[in-house]
Motif scaffolding. Structure first.
Motif, mmCIF file in Angstrom:
data_model
loop_
_atom_site.group_PDB
_atom_site.id
_atom_site.type_symbol
_atom_site.label_atom_id
_atom_site.label_comp_id
_atom_site.label_asym_id
_atom_site.label_seq_id
_atom_site.Cartn_x
_atom_site.Cartn_y
_atom_site.Cartn_z
ATOM 1 N N LYS A 255 -20.052 -6.331 16.763
ATOM 2 C CA LYS A 255 -18.979 -6.270 17.938
ATOM 3 C C LYS A 255 -18.205 -7.437 18.084
ATOM 4 C CE LYS A 255 -18.199 -5.176 22.191
ATOM 5 N NZ LYS A 255 -17.485 -3.705 22.556
ATOM 6 N N ALA A 256 -18.644 -8.752 17.455
ATOM 7 C CA ALA A 256 -17.689 -9.810 17.456
ATOM 8 C C ALA A 256 -16.533 -9.429 16.758
ATOM 9 C CB ALA A 256 -18.360 -10.894 17.096
ATOM 10 N N ALA A 257 -16.773 -8.896 15.322
ATOM 11 C CA ALA A 257 -15.796 -8.655 14.639
ATOM 12 C C ALA A 257 -14.893 -7.345 15.246
ATOM 13 C CB ALA A 257 -16.473 -8.052 13.163
ATOM 14 N N ASP A 263 -13.030 -6.776 9.733
ATOM 15 C CA ASP A 263 -14.375 -6.092 9.267
ATOM 16 C C ASP A 263 -15.161 -7.251 8.523
ATOM 17 O OD1 ASP A 263 -15.980 -4.924 7.021
ATOM 18 O OD2 ASP A 263 -14.749 -2.904 7.432
ATOM 19 N N TYR A 264 -16.264 -7.439 9.063
ATOM 20 C CA TYR A 264 -17.401 -8.448 8.379
ATOM 21 C C TYR A 264 -17.479 -8.344 6.768
ATOM 22 C CZ TYR A 264 -21.599 -10.491 7.046
ATOM 23 O OH TYR A 264 -22.673 -11.374 6.299
ATOM 24 N N HIS A 265 -17.565 -6.969 6.376
ATOM 25 C CA HIS A 265 -17.936 -7.011 4.970
ATOM 26 C C HIS A 265 -16.444 -7.276 4.077
ATOM 27 C CE1 HIS A 265 -22.014 -5.633 5.344
ATOM 28 N NE2 HIS A 265 -21.534 -4.889 6.338
ATOM 29 N N LYS A 266 -15.447 -7.054 4.740
ATOM 30 C CA LYS A 266 -14.166 -7.238 3.867
ATOM 31 C C LYS A 266 -13.415 -8.636 4.180
ATOM 32 C CE LYS A 266 -12.810 -2.083 4.156
ATOM 33 N NZ LYS A 266 -11.724 -1.315 4.386
ATOM 34 N N SER A 267 -14.337 -9.477 5.060
ATOM 35 C CA SER A 267 -13.722 -10.571 5.591
ATOM 36 C C SER A 267 -14.053 -11.767 4.506
ATOM 37 C CB SER A 267 -14.369 -11.056 6.708
ATOM 38 O OG SER A 267 -13.877 -10.606 7.788
ATOM 39 N N GLN A 272 -16.966 -14.832 7.771
ATOM 40 C CA GLN A 272 -18.312 -14.270 7.524
ATOM 41 C C GLN A 272 -19.218 -15.363 8.156
ATOM 42 O OE1 GLN A 272 -19.812 -12.678 3.776
ATOM 43 N NE2 GLN A 272 -18.466 -10.944 4.030
ATOM 44 N N VAL A 273 -19.136 -16.459 7.953
ATOM 45 C CA VAL A 273 -19.824 -17.702 8.297
ATOM 46 C C VAL A 273 -19.693 -17.722 9.686
ATOM 47 C CG1 VAL A 273 -20.244 -20.282 8.436
ATOM 48 C CG2 VAL A 273 -20.077 -19.245 5.982
ATOM 49 N N SER A 274 -18.461 -17.766 10.280
ATOM 50 C CA SER A 274 -18.375 -17.739 11.669
ATOM 51 C C SER A 274 -18.705 -16.617 12.589
ATOM 52 C CB SER A 274 -16.837 -17.739 12.220
ATOM 53 O OG SER A 274 -16.143 -18.991 11.602
ATOM 54 N N LEU A 275 -18.800 -15.363 11.633
ATOM 55 C CA LEU A 275 -19.534 -14.319 12.630
ATOM 56 C C LEU A 275 -20.962 -14.410 12.734
ATOM 57 C CD1 LEU A 275 -17.152 -11.397 10.915
ATOM 58 C CD2 LEU A 275 -17.542 -11.883 13.627
#
Length: 887
Positions: A255-257, A263-267, A272-275
């Motif tokens: 949801k945050a992404a 995109d979390y997986h493409k970040s 990713q750490v921030s998410l």
């Protein structure tokens, strides 16, 4: 060696664990609040904390075996959250506990059984550790369970000897690890290698007590305290690379992404750490606020504020507040996901939803303003550094920005780089380490030794003698006076004090019953007492000196407020009758999970897997009132605890009981172990009324009720409301429901008619705007303000105008439907979209001029604002940008 785990959701893992131990004689107990009863601990940081008095031998448990899923908060490793696979501030600890019942062999056998049969982990993928001197545990694993010796590791006290603090109960422990790469063999196994192993179950054999000199002596009862990390087991069974990507947390991250447009997986790793931090901290703050913690600058309130600010800061780092995102606050949105994930196990989250979201929105808005102030300070620092001819911002200034204003080092570095400056990172790290050292010294631990000012006085004063069961007044000597927790010899009028007397008629808060009120009086001195609490063996009277000077050694007359006492007595006895009625009408296995006995109400929490029906609530209320009318007399006796239980007296789980207990018996109705004050006859209660029944946690329900004199207050309030409504509607009280239903239907019909009229009026007004259309090349632009048109009608008008204008049309309308509110809408044809204009992004940016924001689809979007005076400027800006983009 491939293995595909048996997938289970987080909720399924929790349920299976509790059910496994329930089938083996363990009582399922609800998670305790994150606000612990223990005053020496800031937050609930371990599954064993609610049972601390039992492990200390201060309380006799009602059950010899218990199992829980305990929500916990820890912040001592906060810098590792999001950066490692398994560090969290909020986590759930699944536990099974034995209070002097089974010990090592049974705990180990069940730990292995649930791991291999319930969760279906292959035995060849499990490794266990034991304390290096614990030959008994080693032998059980090897000879009884059959674990190969190479997969049993002896480890030192740092890893496998559990201690809650410098003193108190402790003992060796044994841990079970999951092996992700068993193909690497059994030689030279290194359990510190978290790329290969994850420790998911810790079995603590609590068999010793450590004194101040560090000496270990065997406990009278050997206890078992275990903990299985819910998030860790979910990682294993869901085959994900870390705890954050389990179904317990990842939906929050997603949801945050989505809000940030990434995109979390493409970040990259930074995002990713921030998410992950957002996912973790959202769970923490949602549960803390649900447990009635409020953000502040002290104590647990400061922990909450710090977590919210880290949450907001990392939202900023991933770009949530970028202009093209048009997001004013995002924490309530991610909180909604966290609530939906956990509400089945913790119903209080949904019940407290409004409070949770309001607190988060308030704190987020405030902190964003703080960040703005930090940016101004950074500008000043940069200007000063340049003026001095330097090229580096010192680490102390960078840390001040981080610690005081919430500026991440990365943000300071980014802004510094734009100004051709660098940061003294080593200096920043040094300041950070200093803070960590301070935090570690102040960090909450389960200190099993009661601390406080009274400890120092205990050598010089005697335990308080309680006379309040038999008499409402007493002549007493002032043994100690504390002002702000510090012992003083005297205190003057106007001072808030805590007073210890040698004897007292005041009941001290315990067993759910509130402390008495009243006053102390002596020669020239009067003290009002607002509350009384029990600390160790002392009754501490909290009050304010109204007149004169109070000195240690003074003789005073102690007088309780008898009216308040009578109210508390009625409510306390009513809770006993209520529990008896619940057992009789609903289920005999129902047990108390908590209570509050106040002067004006009572609250009773009980273990029950379902909501009560309206019929059951009515039957319970009628049964209690029947017992009241039957005038059952109380019989009070002091008995050995074994004898009391043999007679059938009910004990509350977790309550502290000595060798002898006070039994309150209303023969044929209720018999309980209780130290509270009660009526001598049920008839003194008068009447009993249930106000509400609701769930407060998984398997725990709550009844709120009033009784005795408080009933009159309750009825007076409702009678006033009913009379007022009857006068307004000019009907009899019994006719109110029908009258309200008629009015509701009339209102709905009127609203529908009004909405239709508004839409028609908006269409009429909008048609007149067709004369103002401007043509730019192949495009038609219409930007205008409509007076007194609501948001929905404005949207209808914009859509209709865009359709009338046809291909290449761009329509932007604005209105001020009410004072302090601006509505904006954009409707773009596909040809306008092809020119790179998206209605959502376009109107969101325009709305910022009016102090607002919004968004929507590429072809149709709405936005709002608060500054109506800026609407003409915003529309002019919209017209200019459309002409520029389409010209």
């Amino acid at each position: 060696m491939s293995f595909h785990p048996h997938y289970l959701s987080g909720n399924e893992i929790r349920a299976l664990f509790l059910d496994f131990y329930a089938q083996r004689g363990h009582q399922i107990l609800p998670s305790a609040s994150l606000v612990p009863e223990d005053p020496t601990v800031l937050l609930t940081i371990a599954g064993m904390l609610p049972f601390k008095p039992i492990f200390l031998g201060q309380r006799t448990p009602e059950f010899k075996r218990a199992t829980t899923s305990q929500k916990c908060i820890r912040t001592n490793d906060i810098e590792n959250v999001g950066r490692t696979k398994r560090h969290h501030t909020f986590f759930e600890m699944l536990g099974n506990f034995s209070f002097g019942d089974y010990f090592k062999e049974q705990a180990i056998a069940w730990g292995w059984e649930i791991s291999t049969t319930v969760f279906k982990l292959p035995p060849e993928r499990l490794v266990v550790s034991v304390y290096e001197e614990d030959d008994e545990a080693y032998a059980i694993w090897r000879d009884k369970i059959g674990v190969p010796e190479k997969r049993i590791k002896r480890m030192g006290a740092e890893d496998n000897f559990w201690a809650s603090g410098p003193t108190g109960p402790c003992g060796p422990c044994s841990e079970i690890y999951y092996d992700f790469h068993p193909e690497q063999g059994n030689d030279n196994i290194d359990l510190e290698d978290d790329t290969r192993f994850i420790e998911f179950y810790n079995l603590v054999f609590m068999q010793y007590n450590r004194d101040a000199e560090g000496n270990l002596t065997p406990l009278a009862n050997k206890n078992i305290d275990t903990g299985m990390g819910l998030e860790r087991m979910a990682q294993i069974l869901q085959s994900v690379p870390n705890n954050y990507e389990t179904d317990l947390i990842f939906p929050i991250i997603k949801k945050a992404a989505e809000i940030a447009g990434i995109d979390y997986h493409k970040s990259d790793e930074k995002n990713q750490v921030s998410l992950k931090i957002i996912g973790d901290h959202t769970r923490a703050v949602v549960h803390m606020i649900a447990d009635e913690i409020r953000a502040s600058n002290v104590g647990r309130g400061y922990v909450l504020r710090r977590l919210i600010r880290r949450l907001v800061r990392h939202g900023r780092l991933i770009g949530i507040y970028r202009k093209d995102v048009t997001c004013n606050v995002f924490t309530p949105q991610v909180a909604e996901v966290a609530i939906s994930l956990a509400e089945d196990a913790y119903p209080n989250l949904r019940q407290r939803e409004n409070s949770i979201k309001a607190e988060l929105q308030r704190e987020e808005s405030r902190f964003l303003q703080t960040l703005e102030r930090g940016e101004k300070l950074l500008e000043e620092i940069i200007a000063q550094v340049k003026q001095q001819g330097k090229t580096q911002i010192n680490g102390e200034d960078a840390f001040t920005l981080f610690d005081t204003y919430g500026f991440p080092l990365e943000l300071t570095q980014e802004i510094a780089q734009e100004n051709n400056l660098t940061i003294d990172v080593a200096g920043f790290d040094a300041e950070m380490e200093k803070q960590r050292q301070r935090a570690r010294k102040a960090h909450e631990t389960i200190d099993l030794t009661v601390q406080g000012s009274l400890d120092k006085l205990a050598e010089h004063i005697h335990a308080t003698e309680f006379l309040g069961y038999a008499q409402p007044t007493a002549t007493a000597k002032v043994e100690a006076i504390l002002v702000n927790g510090i012992a003083e010899e005297e205190a003057e009028a106007g001072t808030d004090v805590q007073i210890v007397l040698d004897k007292t008629p005041f009941y001290a808060e315990s067993g759910g019953q509130i402390g008495d009120k009243g006053y102390l009086s002596g020669e020239g001195v009067v003290v009002t007492i607002n509350d009384v609490k029990k600390e160790s063996d002392f009754h501490v009277h909290f009050g304010r000196i109204e007149r004169g000077t109070l000195r240690v050694g003074d003789t005073v007359s102690a007088q309780i407020d008898r009216a308040c006492r009578r109210r508390a007595q009625a409510n306390h006895t009513a809770t006993h009758l209520l529990q008896a009625a619940l057992k009789k009408i609903v289920d005999d296995s129902i047990s108390q999970a908590g209570s509050l006995v106040d002067f004006d109400r009572l609250r009773f929490d009980f273990n029950c897997p379902r909501a009560l029906t309206a019929e059951e609530i009515q039957q319970i209320e009628e049964q209690v009132n029947t017992w009241i009318a039957e005038a059952h007399s109380a019989k009070v006796a002091i008995l050995p605890i074994a004898e009391a239980k043999a007679k059938g007296a009910i004990a509350m789980f977790g309550e502290k009981y000595g060798d002898e207990v006070r039994v309150i018996d209303f023969p044929g109705v209720s018999m309980e172990l209780c130290g509270g004050t009660h009526v001598s006859n049920t008839a003194e209660i008068g009447v009993f009324k249930i106000i509400s029944e609701a769930g407060v946690a998984s398997g725990v329900r709550r009844i709120e009720a009033v009784s005795g004199p408080a009933i009159l207050d309750y009825l007076n309030v409702r009678d006033t409301v009913v009379k007022d409504l009857s006068d307004r509607f000019k009907v009899k009280p019994e006719e109110l429901p029908d009258r309200i239903t008629v009015l509701q239907n009339e209102l709905k019909n009127t609203q529908k008619e009004l909405e239709n009229l508004k839409s028609q009026l908006a269409i009429v007004k909008s048609d007149q705007l067709l004369q103002t259309v401007e043509t730019v090349g192949n495009y038609k632009i219409l930007v205008a303000q409509l007076e007194d048109v609501d948001a929905e009608s404005l949207k209808t008008a914009a859509e209709r105008l865009q359709q009338k204008l046809g291909a290449g049309a761009a329509v932007v309308l604005g209105s001020v439907p009410e004072v302090g509110k601006v509505s904006l809408v954009a409707a773009f044809s596909p040809e306008v979209n092809q020119k790179g204009l998206q209605a959502g992004k376009f109107i969101g940016a325009i709305a910022k001029i009016c102090g607002g924001g919004g968004g929507g689809r590429p072809n149709l979007a709405q936005a709002g604002g608060r500054n109506a005076s800026k609407l003409p400027e915003a529309l002019e800006k919209a017209k200019g940008e459309l002409k520029s983009a389409l010209g």
